[in-house]
Design a protein around this motif. Structure first.
Motif, PDB file in Angstrom:
ATOM      1  N   ASP A 206      74.578  26.114  52.689  1.00  0.00           N
ATOM      2  CA  ASP A 206      73.258  26.441  52.131  1.00  0.00           C
ATOM      3  C   ASP A 206      73.303  26.255  50.609  1.00  0.00           C
ATOM      4  O   ASP A 206      72.423  25.623  50.017  1.00  0.00           O
ATOM      5  CB  ASP A 206      72.887  27.887  52.497  1.00  0.00           C
ATOM      6  CG  ASP A 206      71.447  28.253  52.122  1.00  0.00           C
ATOM      7  OD1 ASP A 206      70.626  27.337  51.954  1.00  0.00           O
ATOM      8  OD2 ASP A 206      71.152  29.463  52.016  1.00  0.00           O
ATOM      9  N   HIS A 210      71.190  23.627  48.334  1.00  0.00           N
ATOM     10  CA  HIS A 210      70.362  23.981  47.167  1.00  0.00           C
ATOM     11  C   HIS A 210      70.672  23.079  45.980  1.00  0.00           C
ATOM     12  O   HIS A 210      69.782  22.624  45.267  1.00  0.00           O
ATOM     13  CB  HIS A 210      70.614  25.442  46.754  1.00  0.00           C
ATOM     14  CG  HIS A 210      70.165  26.424  47.781  1.00  0.00           C
ATOM     15  ND1 HIS A 210      70.728  27.661  47.927  1.00  0.00           N
ATOM     16  CD2 HIS A 210      69.195  26.326  48.724  1.00  0.00           C
ATOM     17  CE1 HIS A 210      70.127  28.295  48.918  1.00  0.00           C
ATOM     18  NE2 HIS A 210      69.199  27.509  49.414  1.00  0.00           N
ATOM     19  N   HIS A 275      65.472  21.669  53.556  1.00  0.00           N
ATOM     20  CA  HIS A 275      64.917  23.017  53.718  1.00  0.00           C
ATOM     21  C   HIS A 275      63.667  23.027  54.587  1.00  0.00           C
ATOM     22  O   HIS A 275      63.464  23.951  55.369  1.00  0.00           O
ATOM     23  CB  HIS A 275      64.673  23.669  52.357  1.00  0.00           C
ATOM     24  CG  HIS A 275      65.875  24.411  51.869  1.00  0.00           C
ATOM     25  ND1 HIS A 275      66.975  23.756  51.378  1.00  0.00           N
ATOM     26  CD2 HIS A 275      66.184  25.738  51.875  1.00  0.00           C
ATOM     27  CE1 HIS A 275      67.901  24.664  51.077  1.00  0.00           C
ATOM     28  NE2 HIS A 275      67.447  25.862  51.367  1.00  0.00           N
ATOM     29  N   HIS A 289      69.845  30.075  58.758  1.00  0.00           N
ATOM     30  CA  HIS A 289      69.377  29.151  57.719  1.00  0.00           C
ATOM     31  C   HIS A 289      70.462  28.182  57.221  1.00  0.00           C
ATOM     32  O   HIS A 289      70.261  26.966  57.145  1.00  0.00           O
ATOM     33  CB  HIS A 289      68.808  29.975  56.551  1.00  0.00           C
ATOM     34  CG  HIS A 289      68.384  29.162  55.398  1.00  0.00           C
ATOM     35  ND1 HIS A 289      67.320  28.291  55.457  1.00  0.00           N
ATOM     36  CD2 HIS A 289      68.886  29.044  54.140  1.00  0.00           C
ATOM     37  CE1 HIS A 289      67.185  27.685  54.288  1.00  0.00           C
ATOM     38  NE2 HIS A 289      68.125  28.126  53.464  1.00  0.00           N
ATOM     39  N   ASN A 293      70.664  24.075  57.642  1.00  0.00           N
ATOM     40  CA  ASN A 293      70.815  23.184  56.479  1.00  0.00           C
ATOM     41  C   ASN A 293      72.038  22.299  56.631  1.00  0.00           C
ATOM     42  O   ASN A 293      72.011  21.110  56.318  1.00  0.00           O
ATOM     43  CB  ASN A 293      70.971  24.012  55.194  1.00  0.00           C
ATOM     44  CG  ASN A 293      69.650  24.462  54.620  1.00  0.00           C
ATOM     45  OD1 ASN A 293      68.629  23.825  54.824  1.00  0.00           O
ATOM     46  ND2 ASN A 293      69.675  25.571  53.919  1.00  0.00           N
TER      47      ASN A 293
HETATM   48 FE   LIG Z   1      68.468  27.774  51.410  1.00  0.00          FE
END
Ligand SMILES: [Fe+2]
Length: 397
Positions: A206, A210, A275, A289, A293
C-alpha cells in the motif's frame, strides 16, 4: 541518474499538518505531548487483535506512567471504518468524559478514530450525513487533541487529512476529508514488530502504491516527488527485511518512515487507477486495501508507463535500477518487473482468482463502474475508459 526535464502543473498547494516524532520507544512521550496539546483525559482507539497482541497495552502503559488520565479503551474497530462503529466510538468518548484521543492501529483504526474526532469535535451524533458530504472543509474548526501511533507501514493515514469509510449497504468505499487531522504522528517501530509477515507485506505494498501513484499522478509536483521517490528507495531496501526478519527494528523503522513519506506525497498529489480499482475490490469483495493494491500495482503501472515515461524513469531509478542511457519507457517496464520481483520476494502471490470474483466480462461490470466513478480514477496519468478498467481487472486473475 541526471534529473530529467520533468513538467508539472505550475499551480499546486502543499498541505502538511501533523508533527511527526520518530524513535523506537517514542510512546514514552505521549503523556507529555498530549499535555502540551491541552489534553487531560484520553481514550485509546484500537482493535481486538492489537489488544490481544499486547500492542495497545504498550501505549496504555506509557499513558499510565504519565500525568495523562486514561479514561477508556475502545477496541471494537474492525476491518474498514464503518459508520455504526464510528457512531459508537463517539458515544464511548462522551460517556468516558474524554477530552482527547490516542490512536493505536492500522488504517481501519486510524480512519475510524479520525471520524470519531470529527464527530466529537463538531458535536455530531451520526457520521452518515458527513460521509455523504465527503469534503468537510467549509467552516471546519480545530478538533480535540489527537495523537496517532500507526501499527502498520502502511496506509499513511497518520499523515493524511482523508479517511475512507465503508458504506456496508451499498458496498462502496467513500472518501471523506477534514483539514484537522492528527496533531502528532508518533512513529514507534517497536509497535510494529508483532505484525505478521503477510500483513507486513501487503501494507508495505500500500505504501509503495502511494509513492508510485503519487509521483506519476496528474497532480504530481516536485515536493511530492521528493517524498515519494525516497519512500520507494526505502521500501525496496527495507520491506523484504521487515517481512523476513519481523523483529528488525531498523527495517521496521524505515518502513514507518517510508509509509509517512509516501503519505506526504499522495496526500497532496492523490493516487490513480490502482487505488480506484482497489477501492472497488475492497467495497464489493472485502479484499484488504493493501492486498488489493498489491494485486493491481504492476498491472496499472504497465498500462501507464507510456503516458508519463520520464516519471517512470525516476521511479525505476528510485527502485535501484540502473537507468543510465536507457530509453525511459524501457526503464519504466523494468520498474514494472521490479514490482513483480518484489511481490514474489515477499510472498505476495495472490491474484483475483483467490477471491470469490467472477472472471467474466459481464459480471465484472458493476466492479468496473464503481472503479470508474472512484474519485482517484481522475488522477491516473492515462485516461481510463471502462473497457480499460475491465482489461486491468482481467489481467489480475
Ligand atoms: Fe492506500
Amino acid at each position: 541518474m541526471k534529473y530529467p526535464d520533468i513538467e508539472f502543473d505550475p499551480f499546486f498547494t502543499w498541505y502538511n499538518r501533523p508533527r511527526i516524532m520518530y524513535a523506537p520507544g517514542v510512546r514514552s512521550e505521549v503523556g507529555f505531548e498530549m499535555g502540551e496539546l491541552g489534553g487531560t483525559k484520553a481514550v485509546i482507539y484500537t482493535d481486538k487483535g492489537l489488544v490481544n497482541a499486547g500492542v495497545s497495552e504498550m501505549v496504555a502503559e506509557a499513558v499510565r506512567d504519565s500525568d495523562l488520565e486514561l479514561v477508556g479503551i475502545f477496541d471494537d474497530i474492525v476491518q474498514d471504518a464503518r459508520i455504526d462503529i464510528i457512531n459508537r466510538g463517539a458515544e464511548f468518548y462522551r460517556k468516558c468524559g474524554a477530552d482527547c484521543l490516542i490512536v493505536v492501529g492500522g488504517g481501519s483504526v486510524m480512519d475510524t478514530a479520525k471520524a470519531v474526532n470529527i464527530m466529537v469535535g463538531g458535536g455530531h451524533d451520526d457520521f452518515q450525513p458527513l460521509a455523504d458530504q465527503g469534503a468537510l472543509w467549509e467552516g471546519a474548526k480545530p478538533l480535540p487533541p489527537h495523537i496517532v501511533f500507526p501499527t502498520t507501514a502502511g496506509t499513511g493515514s497518520e499523515i493524511t487529512n482523508a479517511l475512507v469509510v465503508l458504506d456496508v449497504e451499498n458496498e462502496i468505499k467513500i472518501g471523506v476529508s477534514h483539514p484537522y487531522n492528527a496533531d502528532i504522528a508518533m512513529l514507534d517501530p517497536e509497535l510494529t514488530v508483532a505484525l505478521p509477515p503477510k500483513i507486513t507485506a501487503f501494507t508495505g505494498m500500500d505504501a509503495l502504491t502511494h509513492a508510485v501513484e503519487g509521483v506519476t499522478s496528474t497532480a504530481a509536483e516536485p515536493m511530492g516527488d521528493a517524498m515519494g521517490l525516497h519512500a520507494i528507495r526505502l521500501i525496496f531496501k527495507y520491506l523484504p527485511i521487515a517481512v523476513k526478519d519481523p523483529e528488525n527494528i531498523e527495517a521496521r523503522g524505515h518502513m514507518l518512515i517510508a509509509s509517512s513519506l509516501a503519505a506526504l506525497c499522495f496526500g497532496n498529489t492523490m493516487t490513480g487507477a490502482v487505488h480506484a480499482t482497489a477501492h472497488a475490490l475492497g467495497g464489493k469483495y472485502g479484499i484488504p486495501h493493501g492486498l488489493a493494491n498489491g494485486i493491481m500495482l504492476d498491472i496499472v503501472m504497465d498500462f501507464n508507463v507510456e503516458e508519463v515515461p520520464l516519471r517512470f524513469l525516476m521511479v525505476a531509478d528510485a527502485m535501484g535500477i540502473d537507468v543510465s542511457g536507457k530509453d525511459p519507457v524501457e526503464a519504466g517496464r523494468e520498474a514494472v518487473q521490479a514490482v513483480r520481483d518484489l511481490k514474489a520476494d515477499i510472498g505476495l502471490t495472490d491474484t483475483l482468482k483467490d477471491f470469490d470474483i467472477p472472471e467474466d466480462r459481464e459480471k465484472l461490470m458493476p466492479l468496473v463502474e464503481q472503479a470508474a466513478s472512484d474519485s482517484q480514477a481522475s488522477y491516473n496519468p492515462r485516461y481510463l475508459e471502462e473497457e480499460d478498467i475491465l482489461n486491468l481487472y482481467l489481467q489480475a486473475f
